[in-house]
Design a protein around this motif. Structure first.
Motif, PDB file in Angstrom:
ATOM      1  N   ALA A  18      -0.354  -1.542  -1.958  1.00 41.92           N
ATOM      2  CA  ALA A  18       0.037  -2.494  -3.001  1.00 41.92           C
ATOM      3  C   ALA A  18       1.338  -2.061  -3.669  1.00 41.92           C
ATOM      4  N   CYS A  19       1.498  -0.768  -3.891  1.00 39.01           N
ATOM      5  CA  CYS A  19       2.735  -0.249  -4.482  1.00 39.01           C
ATOM      6  C   CYS A  19       3.908  -0.487  -3.533  1.00 39.01           C
ATOM      7  N   ALA A  20       3.704  -0.226  -2.252  1.00 40.70           N
ATOM      8  CA  ALA A  20       4.761  -0.446  -1.259  1.00 40.70           C
ATOM      9  C   ALA A  20       5.159  -1.917  -1.212  1.00 40.70           C
ATOM     10  N   ASP A  21       4.171  -2.798  -1.227  1.00 37.96           N
ATOM     11  CA  ASP A  21       4.464  -4.240  -1.206  1.00 37.96           C
ATOM     12  C   ASP A  21       5.273  -4.653  -2.428  1.00 37.96           C
ATOM     13  N   ALA A  22       4.915  -4.106  -3.601  1.00 45.87           N
ATOM     14  CA  ALA A  22       5.631  -4.434  -4.830  1.00 45.87           C
ATOM     15  C   ALA A  22       7.068  -3.916  -4.779  1.00 45.87           C
ATOM     16  N   MET A  23       7.257  -2.694  -4.300  1.00 46.97           N
ATOM     17  CA  MET A  23       8.610  -2.140  -4.189  1.00 46.97           C
ATOM     18  C   MET A  23       9.432  -2.897  -3.164  1.00 46.97           C
ATOM     19  N   TRP A  24       8.826  -3.174  -2.012  1.00 46.98           N
ATOM     20  CA  TRP A  24       9.532  -3.833  -0.915  1.00 46.98           C
ATOM     21  C   TRP A  24      10.079  -5.195  -1.339  1.00 46.98           C
ATOM     22  N   ALA A  25       9.353  -5.895  -2.170  1.00 49.67           N
ATOM     23  CA  ALA A  25       9.764  -7.234  -2.603  1.00 49.67           C
ATOM     24  C   ALA A  25      11.152  -7.234  -3.236  1.00 49.67           C
ATOM     25  N   ASP A  26      11.539  -6.148  -3.892  1.00 45.65           N
ATOM     26  CA  ASP A  26      12.839  -6.068  -4.560  1.00 45.65           C
ATOM     27  C   ASP A  26      13.805  -5.080  -3.906  1.00 45.65           C
ATOM     28  N   ASP A  27      13.423  -4.490  -2.790  1.00 45.75           N
ATOM     29  CA  ASP A  27      14.244  -3.461  -2.141  1.00 45.75           C
ATOM     30  C   ASP A  27      15.242  -4.106  -1.172  1.00 45.75           C
ATOM     31  N   LYS A  28      16.293  -4.652  -1.727  1.00 42.06           N
ATOM     32  CA  LYS A  28      17.311  -5.346  -0.916  1.00 42.06           C
ATOM     33  C   LYS A  28      18.085  -4.360  -0.041  1.00 42.06           C
ATOM     34  N   ALA A  29      18.233  -3.115  -0.480  1.00 41.06           N
ATOM     35  CA  ALA A  29      18.965  -2.121   0.312  1.00 41.06           C
ATOM     36  C   ALA A  29      18.242  -1.841   1.633  1.00 41.06           C
ATOM     37  N   SER A  30      16.970  -1.495   1.563  1.00 39.79           N
ATOM     38  CA  SER A  30      16.214  -1.195   2.787  1.00 39.79           C
ATOM     39  C   SER A  30      16.094  -2.431   3.672  1.00 39.79           C
ATOM     40  N   GLN A  31      15.811  -3.560   3.059  1.00 31.04           N
ATOM     41  CA  GLN A  31      15.708  -4.798   3.831  1.00 31.04           C
ATOM     42  C   GLN A  31      17.034  -5.135   4.507  1.00 31.04           C
ATOM     43  N   GLY A  32      18.133  -4.986   3.764  1.00 35.90           N
ATOM     44  CA  GLY A  32      19.448  -5.328   4.285  1.00 35.90           C
ATOM     45  C   GLY A  32      19.885  -4.462   5.454  1.00 35.90           C
ATOM     46  N   LEU A  33      19.352  -3.254   5.529  1.00 33.28           N
ATOM     47  CA  LEU A  33      19.677  -2.365   6.646  1.00 33.28           C
ATOM     48  C   LEU A  33      18.702  -2.530   7.809  1.00 33.28           C
ATOM     49  N   PHE A  77       9.113   5.462  -0.920  1.00 32.83           N
ATOM     50  CA  PHE A  77       7.809   4.827  -0.734  1.00 32.83           C
ATOM     51  C   PHE A  77       6.672   5.843  -0.824  1.00 32.83           C
ATOM     52  N   ALA A  78       6.885   7.062  -0.356  1.00 29.73           N
ATOM     53  CA  ALA A  78       5.858   8.100  -0.472  1.00 29.73           C
ATOM     54  C   ALA A  78       5.660   8.496  -1.937  1.00 29.73           C
ATOM     55  N   CYS A  79       6.761   8.703  -2.664  1.00 28.95           N
ATOM     56  CA  CYS A  79       6.687   9.138  -4.067  1.00 28.95           C
ATOM     57  C   CYS A  79       6.046   8.097  -4.980  1.00 28.95           C
ATOM     58  N   ASN A  80       6.255   6.841  -4.669  1.00 27.25           N
ATOM     59  CA  ASN A  80       5.766   5.763  -5.534  1.00 27.25           C
ATOM     60  C   ASN A  80       4.394   5.244  -5.124  1.00 27.25           C
ATOM     61  N   HIS A  82       1.509   6.313  -5.776  1.00 21.63           N
ATOM     62  CA  HIS A  82       0.441   6.579  -6.748  1.00 21.63           C
ATOM     63  C   HIS A  82       0.505   5.638  -7.952  1.00 21.63           C
ATOM     64  N   ASN A  83       1.363   4.628  -7.862  1.00 23.49           N
ATOM     65  CA  ASN A  83       1.552   3.635  -8.932  1.00 23.49           C
ATOM     66  C   ASN A  83       2.114   4.247 -10.211  1.00 23.49           C
ATOM     67  N   GLN A  84       2.967   5.227 -10.053  1.00 17.52           N
ATOM     68  CA  GLN A  84       3.745   5.766 -11.164  1.00 17.52           C
ATOM     69  C   GLN A  84       5.205   5.626 -10.749  1.00 17.52           C
ATOM     70  N   SER A  85       5.996   4.918 -11.546  1.00 21.04           N
ATOM     71  CA  SER A  85       7.407   4.738 -11.184  1.00 21.04           C
ATOM     72  C   SER A  85       8.063   6.110 -11.063  1.00 21.04           C
ATOM     73  N   THR A  86       8.665   6.337  -9.904  1.00 21.42           N
ATOM     74  CA  THR A  86       9.204   7.652  -9.575  1.00 21.42           C
ATOM     75  C   THR A  86      10.572   7.502  -8.926  1.00 21.42           C
ATOM     76  N   VAL A  87      11.505   8.363  -9.315  1.00 23.88           N
ATOM     77  CA  VAL A  87      12.867   8.333  -8.784  1.00 23.88           C
ATOM     78  C   VAL A  87      13.245   9.719  -8.266  1.00 23.88           C
ATOM     79  N   ALA A  88      14.349   9.775  -7.534  1.00 26.34           N
ATOM     80  CA  ALA A  88      14.853  11.047  -7.024  1.00 26.34           C
ATOM     81  C   ALA A  88      15.595  11.791  -8.128  1.00 26.34           C
ATOM     82  N   SER A  89      15.394  13.101  -8.183  1.00 23.48           N
ATOM     83  CA  SER A  89      16.183  13.932  -9.093  1.00 23.48           C
ATOM     84  C   SER A  89      17.148  14.823  -8.310  1.00 23.48           C
TER      85      SER A  89
END
Length: 154
Positions: A18-33, A77-80, A82-89
């Protein structure tokens, strides 16, 4: 009309999807590639991409930035999951062999450690023959928010 998806009552694998589906919906970068989600689960993700003409550099091989981007997407997708918004540091990549035009590259991400707001995730990018193209390590940081509501009510 179906009820909104919520994290409440989902097992970890269903939550990761479900988290992947939610992220994918707005992930224009990954989709565009031309990336695709092959598999996702708690703390893991497999993302694939075929090397296209526009991804080849002056040496006739896949530009390292595209290999990095594929690994970074699998990391995200792996980091996110667990349904906690997560970014790269911080992220680092070692390029081990070239990706070639027309090759399907597959990035496999595994969360190695996660505690508090920090995590470490390793990603291996390989070609269809199973040869490793790159190794990527990403450090993650959890930020405010979730990908899907904790309960159906918000």
């Amino acid at each position: 009309m179906s009820a909104p998806v919520s994290a409440e009552g989902l097992d970890p694998t269903a939550l990761a999807r479900a988290c992947a589906d939610a992220m994918w919906a707005d992930d224009k970068a990954s989709q565009g590639l031309g990336m695709e989600i092959v598999e996702v689960g708690p703390g893991r993700a497999v993302i694939a991409m075929t090397v296209r003409d526009a991804m080849v550099n002056g040496h006739g091989i896949c530009h390292g930035g595209f290999v990095f981007t594929l690994a970074d997407s699998a990391f995200a997708f792996a980091c996110n999951s667990h349904n906690q918004s997560t970014v790269a540091s911080h992220c680092a990549v070692a390029f081990l062999r070239p990706g070639k035009l027309g090759e399907r590259l597959v990035a496999t991400a595994h969360e190695r450690w996660r505690e508090g707001r920090s995590g470490i995730t390793d990603v291996t990018v390989a070609n269809a023959d199973g040869e490793t193209i790159a190794e990527f390590r990403g450090n993650s940081r959890t930020i405010r928010g979730t990908l899907i509501p904790e309960t159906a009510g918000g």
